[in-house]
Design an enzyme around this catalytic site. Structure first.
Site, PDB file in Angstrom:
ATOM      1  N   GLU A 205      -0.812 -10.438   3.454  1.00 12.66           N
ATOM      2  CA  GLU A 205      -0.570  -9.545   4.580  1.00 12.66           C
ATOM      3  C   GLU A 205      -0.910 -10.219   5.907  1.00 12.66           C
ATOM      4  OE1 GLU A 205      -1.296  -5.117   2.613  1.00 12.66           O
ATOM      5  OE2 GLU A 205      -3.007  -6.247   3.376  1.00 12.66           O
TER       6      GLU A 205
ATOM      7  N   GLY B 259      -6.811  -4.584   3.177  1.00 13.68           N
ATOM      8  CA  GLY B 259      -7.144  -5.218   1.911  1.00 13.68           C
ATOM      9  C   GLY B 259      -7.531  -4.252   0.822  1.00 13.68           C
ATOM     10  N   GLY B 260      -7.501  -2.957   1.124  1.00 10.62           N
ATOM     11  CA  GLY B 260      -7.800  -1.986   0.083  1.00 10.62           C
ATOM     12  C   GLY B 260      -6.830  -2.064  -1.077  1.00 10.62           C
ATOM     13  N   GLY B 261      -5.595  -2.497  -0.790  1.00 11.76           N
ATOM     14  CA  GLY B 261      -4.595  -2.669  -1.837  1.00 11.76           C
ATOM     15  C   GLY B 261      -4.622  -4.033  -2.488  1.00 11.76           C
TER      16      GLY B 261
ATOM     17  N   ASP C  56       3.117  -2.558   8.362  1.00  7.65           N
ATOM     18  CA  ASP C  56       2.132  -2.489   7.289  1.00  7.65           C
ATOM     19  C   ASP C  56       1.129  -1.387   7.597  1.00  7.65           C
ATOM     20  OD1 ASP C  56       0.760  -3.106   4.983  1.00  7.65           O
ATOM     21  OD2 ASP C  56       0.345  -5.192   5.518  1.00  7.65           O
ATOM     22  N   GLY C  57       0.405  -0.959   6.593  1.00  7.31           N
ATOM     23  CA  GLY C  57      -0.627   0.057   6.751  1.00  7.31           C
ATOM     24  C   GLY C  57      -1.961  -0.557   7.120  1.00  7.31           C
ATOM     25  N   ALA C  58      -2.984   0.290   7.172  1.00  7.08           N
ATOM     26  CA  ALA C  58      -4.348  -0.163   7.455  1.00  7.08           C
ATOM     27  C   ALA C  58      -5.327   0.783   6.782  1.00  7.08           C
ATOM     28  CB  ALA C  58      -4.609  -0.210   8.956  1.00  7.08           C
TER      29      ALA C  58
ATOM     30  N   GLY D 106       0.825  -1.200   0.000  1.00  5.77           N
ATOM     31  CA  GLY D 106       0.000   0.000   0.000  1.00  5.77           C
ATOM     32  C   GLY D 106       0.858   1.248   0.000  1.00  5.77           C
ATOM     33  N   SER D 107       0.212   2.404  -0.086  1.00  7.73           N
ATOM     34  CA  SER D 107       0.943   3.656  -0.234  1.00  7.73           C
ATOM     35  C   SER D 107       1.790   3.996   0.987  1.00  7.73           C
ATOM     36  CB  SER D 107      -0.036   4.799  -0.530  1.00  7.73           C
ATOM     37  OG  SER D 107      -1.014   4.906   0.498  1.00  7.73           O
TER      38      SER D 107
END
Length: 260
Positions: free
Chosen positions: A111, A103-105, A89-91, A34-35
């Protein structure tokens, strides 16, 4: 650099920069997707170049693997690493108990596997992702392509008995074809608006045939690093209940921004 960073990108960057302080020489590190995670990979590469830090990275997607190699990070599979010291990791959303929607990515399966194979999971995010109750962000489910419409119908039936406000289920698309994950699966997005009992929902939806995994991360995250557009950073540690505040300077002349 082609343009000045927006406040949201600055928030992501400062969270990422602060998060790599958790990484020590010789560690095996899960690299998120993700970004915001991409900023983290860049910051980690910068530390390696400047400090001689040596780490082994286990990426959670092919996109992250490509970026990690570009940053000079040694990449191995989870089977090779076996167990990890930390995953960063992001969220897409997080609540006060550090339950997450991810899971947006499109990489939620890898993950979740990588995060649960780690001694610690550090979540990097911006303040806009914090919610009182999960569910405003659509909940992704990774499903096998075979019979996916039947799987969707079963999910819609299951949601009738769940503590949620919405029950719309949509197939994620990539232009005019279904989005496909690295594992060759589809993603169904559940537009629930509010999830009253995330733990129950996670357990129940995973019983539906055809679902590989869901994007609810329950009792997995240990620390959240929250970035703000002015460079402020807040670190919350679930284990000891501590909250620490700090500030990260954003020097947009550094090499990390040169190809943005």
């Amino acid at each position: 650099m082609t343009q000045e960073l927006s406040p949201i990108d600055k928030a992501k960057f400062v969270a990422a920069r602060r998060s790599v302080d958790y990484i020590e020489d010789g560690m095996r590190v899960g690299l998120g997707t993700g970004s915001t995670a991409a900023w983290m990979v860049r910051c980690l590469g910068e530390r390696m170049r400047e400090e001689g830090l040596r780490i082994t990275g286990v990426p959670t997607s092919s996109r992250t693997a490509d970026l990690a190699r570009k940053m000079g990070i040694k990449v191995v599979s989870l089977d090779e690493a076996k167990w990890l010291d930390v995953t960063i990791d992001g969220a897409d959303e997080f609540d006060g108990d550090l339950n997450l929607i991810k899971g947006g990515g499109g990489a939620l399966l890898q993950e979740k596997i990588v995060a649960t194979a780690s001694d610690r999971m550090v979540v990097i995010t911006d303040s806009a992702k914090e919610v009182k109750t999960l569910g405003a962000f659509p909940l992704p489910l990774e499903v096998i392509p075979f019979g996916w419409q039947t799987t969707r119908a079963l999910i819609e039936e299951t949601l009738v008995n769940m503590d949620v406000l919405g029950r719309e289920v949509s197939l994620r698309m990539n232009d005019d074809v279904p989005y496909m994950t690295d594992e060759g699966n589809y993603i169904l997005d559940l537009h629930l608006r509010r999830i009253g009992n995330p733990r129950q929902l996670s357990l129940v939806v995973n019983q539906v045939p055809g679902i590989v995994e869901n994007g609810l991360f329950i009792d997995i995250a240990d620390v959240v690093v929250i970035g703000h557009g002015d460079g402020a950073v807040e670190v919350r540690d679930l284990a000891d209940g501590s909250v620490r505040e700090g500030h990260v300077d954003v020097d947009e002349s550094t090499n990390i921004f040169t190809d943005i």
